[in-house]
Design an enzyme around this catalytic site. Structure first.
Site, PDB file in Angstrom:
ATOM      1  CE1 TYR A 127      43.143  39.799  37.519  1.00 55.15           C
ATOM      2  CE2 TYR A 127      41.662  40.401  35.734  1.00 55.15           C
ATOM      3  CZ  TYR A 127      42.592  40.754  36.682  1.00 55.15           C
ATOM      4  OH  TYR A 127      42.982  42.068  36.785  1.00 55.15           O
TER       5      TYR A 127
ATOM      6  CE1 TYR B 126      38.822  47.251  37.535  1.00 57.35           C
ATOM      7  CE2 TYR B 126      36.910  45.910  38.083  1.00 57.35           C
ATOM      8  CZ  TYR B 126      37.790  46.918  38.403  1.00 57.35           C
ATOM      9  OH  TYR B 126      37.665  47.589  39.584  1.00 57.35           O
TER      10      TYR B 126
ATOM     11  CD  GLU C  33      37.492  53.988  47.322  1.00 59.09           C
ATOM     12  OE1 GLU C  33      38.089  52.960  46.966  1.00 59.09           O
ATOM     13  OE2 GLU C  33      38.043  54.910  47.926  1.00 59.09           O
ATOM     14  N   PRO C  34      32.445  51.649  44.563  1.00 63.23           N
ATOM     15  CG  PRO C  34      30.155  51.744  44.131  1.00 63.23           C
ATOM     16  CD  PRO C  34      31.254  52.456  44.848  1.00 63.23           C
ATOM     17  N   GLY C  35      33.070  49.841  41.566  1.00 58.56           N
ATOM     18  CA  GLY C  35      33.345  49.972  40.139  1.00 58.56           C
ATOM     19  C   GLY C  35      32.524  48.946  39.385  1.00 58.56           C
ATOM     20  NE  ARG C  36      34.376  42.855  39.796  1.00 60.68           N
ATOM     21  CZ  ARG C  36      35.502  42.351  39.276  1.00 60.68           C
ATOM     22  NH1 ARG C  36      35.476  41.732  38.119  1.00 60.68           N
ATOM     23  NH2 ARG C  36      36.636  42.451  39.925  1.00 60.68           N
TER      24      ARG C  36
ATOM     25  CB  CYS D  61      50.775  35.268  17.768  1.00 62.21           C
ATOM     26  SG  CYS D  61      50.135  35.583  16.134  1.00 62.21           S
ATOM     27  CD  GLU D  62      51.303  35.794  24.137  1.00 64.26           C
ATOM     28  OE1 GLU D  62      51.494  34.828  24.908  1.00 64.26           O
ATOM     29  OE2 GLU D  62      52.059  36.763  24.043  1.00 64.26           O
TER      30      GLU D  62
ATOM     31  NE  ARG E 202      37.511  40.813  34.878  1.00 64.58           N
ATOM     32  CZ  ARG E 202      36.900  39.791  35.402  1.00 64.58           C
ATOM     33  NH1 ARG E 202      36.089  39.048  34.654  1.00 64.58           N
ATOM     34  NH2 ARG E 202      37.051  39.462  36.659  1.00 64.58           N
TER      35      ARG E 202
HETATM   36  N1  LLP Z   1      38.727  50.990  45.398  1.00 70.18           N
HETATM   37  C1  LLP Z   1      40.001  50.556  45.343  1.00 70.18           C
HETATM   38  C2  LLP Z   1      41.002  51.155  46.225  1.00 70.18           C
HETATM   39  C3  LLP Z   1      40.349  49.535  44.432  1.00 70.18           C
HETATM   40  O1  LLP Z   1      41.603  49.114  44.379  1.00 70.18           O
HETATM   41  C4  LLP Z   1      39.355  48.984  43.587  1.00 70.18           C
HETATM   42  C5  LLP Z   1      39.681  47.940  42.619  1.00 70.18           C
HETATM   43  C6  LLP Z   1      38.046  49.488  43.686  1.00 70.18           C
HETATM   44  C7  LLP Z   1      37.765  50.481  44.615  1.00 70.18           C
HETATM   45  C8  LLP Z   1      36.920  48.994  42.815  1.00 70.18           C
HETATM   46  O2  LLP Z   1      36.700  47.638  42.936  1.00 70.18           O
HETATM   47  P1  LLP Z   1      35.387  46.984  42.266  1.00 70.18           P
HETATM   48  O3  LLP Z   1      34.197  47.585  42.964  1.00 70.18           O
HETATM   49  O4  LLP Z   1      35.413  47.329  40.829  1.00 70.18           O
HETATM   50  O5  LLP Z   1      35.530  45.542  42.504  1.00 70.18           O
HETATM   51  N2  LLP Z   1      41.041  43.900  37.036  1.00 70.18           N
HETATM   52  C9  LLP Z   1      40.414  43.068  38.056  1.00 70.18           C
HETATM   53  C10 LLP Z   1      39.873  43.890  39.203  1.00 70.18           C
HETATM   54  C11 LLP Z   1      40.913  44.750  39.876  1.00 70.18           C
HETATM   55  C12 LLP Z   1      40.337  45.612  40.952  1.00 70.18           C
HETATM   56  C13 LLP Z   1      41.347  46.572  41.463  1.00 70.18           C
HETATM   57  N3  LLP Z   1      40.869  47.461  42.459  1.00 70.18           N
HETATM   58  C14 LLP Z   1      39.328  42.240  37.375  1.00 70.18           C
HETATM   59  O6  LLP Z   1      39.173  42.330  36.171  1.00 70.18           O
HETATM   60  O7  LLP Z   1      38.652  41.468  38.047  1.00 70.18           O
END
Ligand code: LLP
Length: 427
Positions: free
Chosen positions: A324, A378, A281-284, A349-350, A320
């Site tokens: 973070y 993100y 499940e890649p996102g980033r 304004c922060e 971000r």
């Molecule tokens: N699967 C599950 C169950 C997750 O909780 C997440 C991310 C992913 C897959 C995808 O993760 P990735 O491949 O994108 O790393 N907002 C934060 C990142 C939060 C990630 C939450 N879960 C940031 O900006 O770094």
């Protein structure tokens, strides 16, 4: 000249930063700022890299919608053959709108509401990743009411130590809110086997986000496979999916990039002979470096001996850095020479509204367009209207063409659904 170019899809032509064939200064003039700009080609390349890396095992790539849920990006990935990983009814709605069918969707999330479970079952999603015994019983109840059998996976907290740039992006350590605690997994699996309206079809984990090493996955996978043995011994004969979550790192600065080929080879070796199909499940990894945030310098000023660059994007557009303390490379689209050390800050304004603190960057002046790199994941999805700032536009570039895929919000959008006079009622 600017800093070296790390981001795929973004490079300089005659000194001017381009997204593939599109010059970003001209694009900013056309679509305004702040705007997110994504390279379709870069997304395709990242997707292809992953497909190749995991080719040694039967696998499914389910893009994690939370990273960037724009319909155009979802549709692009669907054309490439991706499935999706969703975490809410809203993401389900988006996925269906972008043309995915239920069989291409897995539904994760620690707190699914009953209505969301029902929507997912109606869409006939491939798997609901269940995160607690109570959720398991609710899924069974809802499926029973709908006269269905829900395909589920158990999301197990593998309880491994993970190193991520920020504690907020760790999920698979002992005691965290995510998943079924490791020592309860077999008991919950046995409960699932006794319920008439769920089919235990998979096991799942997600160890965290922005993880550059295979170690935590290897450890987690070992623990999951050991649990699988016990579950199979307890009668679980329908488990055919193993979902190792997302989290694969991208390069924001000078970090060593993750070796996805190695990742794929080692995962395939661990799964050989198990009869399991891998879900990732890649996102980033897919969208992170495929996007920049274009923003304009509004002002320069000095205060307390410090240089400030004040830009027209704020923490409401890209959270971000403030949330973070994340690093995003910043450079002018057309550098004019010279370097400065400055805080790059937004108009919100922060005091926490910053993009970079005490950072050496190319010299810039009012009117210059800057690119904030690695903003594809993100970024827009975490945007808000704080300070009543309309959300930015999103633009897709494909070769020499560009198209706005999300219109910049208007002031009217800011007050959508609001009533000056309450619609009073009594209960
Ligand atoms: N699967 C599950 C169950 C997750 O909780 C997440 C991310 C992913 C897959 C995808 O993760 P990735 O491949 O994108 O790393 N907002 C934060 C990142 C939060 C990630 C939450 N879960 C940031 O900006 O770094």
């Amino acid at each position: 000249m600017g800093e070296s170019v790390l981001t795929a899809g973004f490079g300089r032509v005659d000194g001017t930063l381009h997204c593939d064939g599109v010059p970003l200064d001209a694009l900013a003039a056309r679509v305004g700022t702040p705007s997110y700009v994504y390279s379709a080609q870069s997304i395709r390349e990242q997707y292809a890299r992953l497909s190749e890396a995991f080719a040694g095992a039967p696998h499914r790539l389910h893009y994690s919608v939370k990273a960037n849920s724009s319909l155009a990006i979802l549709a692009l990935l669907r054309e490439l053959g991706a499935g999706v990983d969703i975490v809410s009814g809203g993401e389900l709605f988006r996925a269906l709108r972008a043309g995915y069918s239920g069989s291409g969707i897995v539904f994760s999330g620690v707190g699914k509401a009953e209505a969301e479970i029902e929507e997912a079952l109606r869409a006939d999603v491939l798997l609901i990743n269940v995160e607690s015994e109570e959720e398991l019983r609710l899924v069974n109840e809802v499926a029973g009411r709908m006269k269905l059998r829900a395909r589920i996976a158990l999301r197990i907290n593998p309880e491994v130590t993970v190193d991520t740039p920020h504690p907020y992006t760790r999920t698979g350590e002992k005691g965290m809110k995510f998943g079924i605690p490791h020592d309860e997994a077999v008991r919950v699996a046995s409960i699932a086997l006794g319920l008439g309206h769920v089919l235990l079809a998979g096991i799942d984990m997600h160890v965290g986000s922005q993880i550059a090493l295979f170690g935590p996955y290897e450890m987690g996978l070992q623990r999951l496979l050991a649990l699988l043995e016990q579950m199979r011994a307890a009668g679980a004969s329908d488990i055919r999916y193993i979902d190792i979550g997302g989290g694969l790192a991208v390069t924001y600065d000078t970090e060593r990039p993750i070796d996805v080929t190695q990742f794929g080879v080692r995962t395939a070796a661990m799964l050989a002979g198990t009869g399991l199909e891998l879900i990732v499940e890649p996102g980033r990894f897919i969208v992170g470096n495929a996007g920049v945030l274009l923003t304009k310098v509004l002002y320069r000023k000095r205060s307390g001996g410090k240089e400030y660059v004040i830009i027209d994007a704020g923490m409401n557009d890209l959270l971000r850095p403030s949330h973070y303390n994340a690093y995003h490379r910043i450079e002018p689209v057309t550098p004019v020479g010279g370097r400065i050390v400055a805080d790059v800050v937004g108009p919100v304004c922060e005091s926490g509204d910053f993009f970079a603190l005490n950072r050496e960057i190319d010299d810039v002046s009012a009117g210059d367009i800057l690119a904030v790199h690695s903003a594809g994941a993100y970024g827009f999805v975490m945007a808000s209207q704080y300070n009543s700032r309309p959300k930015a536009a999103e633009v897709m570039v494909d070769g020499d063409r560009f198209g706005v895929v999300t219109e910049r919000e208007s002031y009217d959008d800011l007050i959508k659904g609001e009533h000056v006079i309450p619609r009073w009622s009594a209960l």
